[in-house]
Design an enzyme around this catalytic site. Structure first.
Site, mmCIF file in Angstrom:
data_model
loop_
_atom_site.group_PDB
_atom_site.id
_atom_site.type_symbol
_atom_site.label_atom_id
_atom_site.label_comp_id
_atom_site.label_asym_id
_atom_site.label_seq_id
_atom_site.Cartn_x
_atom_site.Cartn_y
_atom_site.Cartn_z
ATOM 1 N N TYR A 87 1.119 -1.048 -0.214
ATOM 2 C CA TYR A 87 -0.333 -0.147 -0.437
ATOM 3 C C TYR A 87 0.862 1.902 -0.270
ATOM 4 O O TYR A 87 0.054 1.959 0.471
ATOM 5 C CB TYR A 87 -0.540 0.343 0.846
ATOM 6 C CG TYR A 87 -1.534 -1.120 1.586
ATOM 7 C CD1 TYR A 87 -2.689 -1.276 0.847
ATOM 8 C CD2 TYR A 87 -1.193 -1.127 2.688
ATOM 9 C CE1 TYR A 87 -3.165 -2.998 1.946
ATOM 10 C CE2 TYR A 87 -1.799 -3.364 3.294
ATOM 11 C CZ TYR A 87 -2.607 -3.446 2.863
ATOM 12 O OH TYR A 87 -3.532 -4.190 3.613
ATOM 13 N N CYS B 194 15.079 -10.987 -1.520
ATOM 14 C CA CYS B 194 15.381 -10.668 -3.198
ATOM 15 C C CYS B 194 14.185 -9.824 -3.482
ATOM 16 O O CYS B 194 13.720 -10.190 -4.837
ATOM 17 C CB CYS B 194 15.805 -11.746 -3.831
ATOM 18 S SG CYS B 194 17.207 -11.865 -3.590
ATOM 19 N N GLU B 195 13.493 -8.309 -3.423
ATOM 20 C CA GLU B 195 13.543 -7.596 -4.582
ATOM 21 C C GLU B 195 13.209 -6.208 -3.998
ATOM 22 O O GLU B 195 13.139 -6.117 -3.086
ATOM 23 C CB GLU B 195 12.199 -8.671 -3.097
ATOM 24 C CG GLU B 195 10.693 -7.693 -3.767
ATOM 25 C CD GLU B 195 10.111 -8.853 -4.663
ATOM 26 O OE1 GLU B 195 8.749 -8.578 -5.565
ATOM 27 O OE2 GLU B 195 10.165 -10.284 -4.215
HETATM 28 N N1 LLP Z 1 -14.692 -5.665 10.532
HETATM 29 C C1 LLP Z 1 -14.036 -5.956 9.320
HETATM 30 C C2 LLP Z 1 -15.493 -6.902 8.240
HETATM 31 C C3 LLP Z 1 -13.150 -5.705 7.979
HETATM 32 O O1 LLP Z 1 -13.243 -6.375 7.195
HETATM 33 C C4 LLP Z 1 -12.247 -5.068 8.979
HETATM 34 C C5 LLP Z 1 -10.929 -4.806 7.754
HETATM 35 C C6 LLP Z 1 -12.385 -4.571 10.088
HETATM 36 C C7 LLP Z 1 -13.906 -4.653 10.668
HETATM 37 C C8 LLP Z 1 -11.253 -3.551 10.862
HETATM 38 O O2 LLP Z 1 -10.451 -2.154 10.375
HETATM 39 P P1 LLP Z 1 -9.579 -1.214 10.949
HETATM 40 O O3 LLP Z 1 -10.536 -1.208 12.468
HETATM 41 O O4 LLP Z 1 -8.295 -2.878 11.294
HETATM 42 O O5 LLP Z 1 -9.437 -0.868 9.576
HETATM 43 N N2 LLP Z 1 -4.628 -5.319 5.749
HETATM 44 C C9 LLP Z 1 -5.238 -3.858 5.692
HETATM 45 C C10 LLP Z 1 -6.240 -3.615 6.524
HETATM 46 C C11 LLP Z 1 -6.883 -4.400 5.938
HETATM 47 C C12 LLP Z 1 -8.575 -4.054 6.112
HETATM 48 C C13 LLP Z 1 -9.457 -5.295 6.177
HETATM 49 N N3 LLP Z 1 -10.847 -4.932 6.796
HETATM 50 C C14 LLP Z 1 -3.824 -2.627 5.970
HETATM 51 O O6 LLP Z 1 -3.119 -3.255 6.515
HETATM 52 O O7 LLP Z 1 -4.156 -2.062 6.344
#
Ligand code: LLP
Length: 437
Positions: free
Chosen positions: A334, A361-362
């Site tokens: 991201y 390696c990237e």
């Molecule tokens: N509820 C649902 C249904 C979700 O899909 C998510 C996050 C959350 C709650 C929690 O969202 P948060 O409060 O953590 O923003 N890998 C990405 C983030 C993906 C979030 C996916 N869903 C990153 O590293 O930024």
């Protein structure tokens, strides 16, 4: 540099987290090392729970995709939170930690038959239905399990745009998640659940995106969701008992980041809901918030040792660390920004701008572009802030690097909550077919 109550600079000029010198942590546990401060997590949980009490029937659910390890489920359970899980693996981990299954919400856009059976057998509070195939599967799971009545919520795509990275927006019209409100499919699936003998309709859920700094998109989503609740109540004569507004509250990765406080998010949403319930004349549902990142994100740092240093005169200077995209893939995915500090030399002024590179390696294996640091030397300890969420949970063994262990610190104590992997672990599931032996 990110400073919260967990951090301090001690008399040696070293960074401390949870009352422990990071240089000592690096010596005792090695690097790379994830470190989490327990008090910070507990403080955030307490603030959330307190703010949510302004609404009579509310629940804060930790979105455990941010960090799914047994000790975390223990902490959040003891702070009276529920949890959301999105896979058999997260569910298994929560169950292994003894988590109260009546506070578990099972999400996911492609749950398997086996995962659903596991959820039903464990007695999770409800399944958040994402698509028509899942509805069919659930009916089958119920029939195969003595017609067990399965409680369901419906994942709705309210079509609210939130300003965040494209990959973590989840409510654009073409999103892979949930049923669109706009084309009537959300209402159709609610009707199908109400009409099914095997399923019980509990309510509706939405999640509009992640790392959002402003409460307006949440309130816009609340408006759409209460409108939908009114439609269900008036047309299908069924109350929405639970309204889950998802997570997504932003945290500070950089000193200039300035998200709303949790209290402001929660209070804003609760006030808006109370008014909407009156104007739309619908029964009050239980209100659920589902923060993930904001519960654990700022409580975590990653400690690395500086290794090779390479200057390409007039172009770039790389400071390479002993971690990389295998412990934190968020820059690669991201272009996420992070701030960092030399934990063993915090009193020295930054004198150069460098690129913190990982050891994969990237070329895209970068942790931070343009980090301002004192002149880094091999052996320095680099601390990267706000790595508690979506780092360990997204880590991999790319290049057969070991996923770092994780240590929980609390007022001077430190203990592993994820033990170190070994090379033996890496090959433990490899097998060689007969014909290659
Ligand atoms: N509820 C649902 C249904 C979700 O899909 C998510 C996050 C959350 C709650 C929690 O969202 P948060 O409060 O953590 O923003 N890998 C990405 C983030 C993906 C979030 C996916 N869903 C990153 O590293 O930024």
């Amino acid at each position: 540099m990110i400073i919260n109550k967990a951090f301090r600079i001690n008399e040696l000029g070293h960074l401390e987290i949870g009352g422990i010198d990071c240089v000592d942590l690096a010596k005792e546990f090695g690097t790379p090392l994830y470190v989490l401060d327990e008090q910070s997590i507990r403080n955030v949980c307490k603030r959330y729970v307190k703010a949510a009490q302004a609404y009579p029937d509310s629940l804060i659910c930790f979105a455990s995709k941010a960090l799914s390890v047994k000790a975390i489920y223990k902490i959040i359970q003891s702070e009276n939170l529920g949890t959301d899980v999105v896979s058999g693996g997260e569910l298994y981990t929560a169950a292994a930690a003894g988590f109260d299954m009546d506070k578990v919400y099972f999400h996911g856009n492609n749950k398997s038959y086996d995962e659903l059976v596991m959820a039903v057998k464990l007695g999770v509070h409800c399944i958040v239905v994402d698509n028509w195939n899942e509805l069919e599967l659930l009916n089958r799971v119920s029939r195969d399990n003595n017609n067990a009545k399965i409680k369901c919520m419906v994942r709705v795509n309210p079509g609210v745009e939130a300003h965040t990275h494209h990959y973590i927006q989840t409510s654009l019209p073409d999103s892979k998640f949930g049923f669109l409100l706009a084309n009537g499919s959300a209402l159709e699936v609610v009707k199908a659940i109400i009409d099914s003998d095997n399923l019980e309709f509990l309510g509706i859920h939405c999640h509009i995106g992640s790392q959002i700094f402003d409460d307006k998109p949440f309130i816009a989503a609340m408006d759409k969701m209460t409108e939908f609740a009114a439609q269900i109540y008036n047309n299908l004569k069924t109350p929405v008992k639970e309204l889950n507004i998802g997570g997504g509250y932003g945290i500070r990765y950089m000193p200039e980041d300035n998200p709303l406080s949790f209290e402001d998010y929660i209070t804003g949403c609760i006030q808006a809901l109370k008014e909407m319930l009156k104007t739309k004349n619908i029964p009050a549902p239980r209100l659920i918030f589902e923060p993930g990142r904001s519960i654990v994100g700022e409580a975590g740092i990653t400690l690395y040792s500086v290794g090779s240093i390479k200057e390409i005169k007039g172009l770039k200077k790389y400071v390479a660390i002993d971690g990389g995209m295998f412990d934190n893939p968020r820059y690669a995915l991201y272009q996420a920004k992070y701030s960092c500090i030399l934990a063993n030399r915090t009193n020295e002024k930054p004198v150069e701008t460098v690129t913190i590179a990982g050891k994969c390696c990237e070329s895209g294996d970068i942790i931070i572009e343009n980090a301002n640091l004192p002149k880094a030397k091999t052996g320095d300890i680099l601390a990267v802030f706000s790595t508690g969420a979506y780092n360990y949970s997204m880590a991999s063994n790319y290049n057969r690097n070991l996923v770092p262990p994780m240590v929980l610190v609390n007022q001077g104590k430190a203990q592993y909550i994820v033990k170190p992997q070994t090379y033996e672990d890496l090959i433990s599931r490899d097998d060689i077919p007969e014909w290659l032996k």
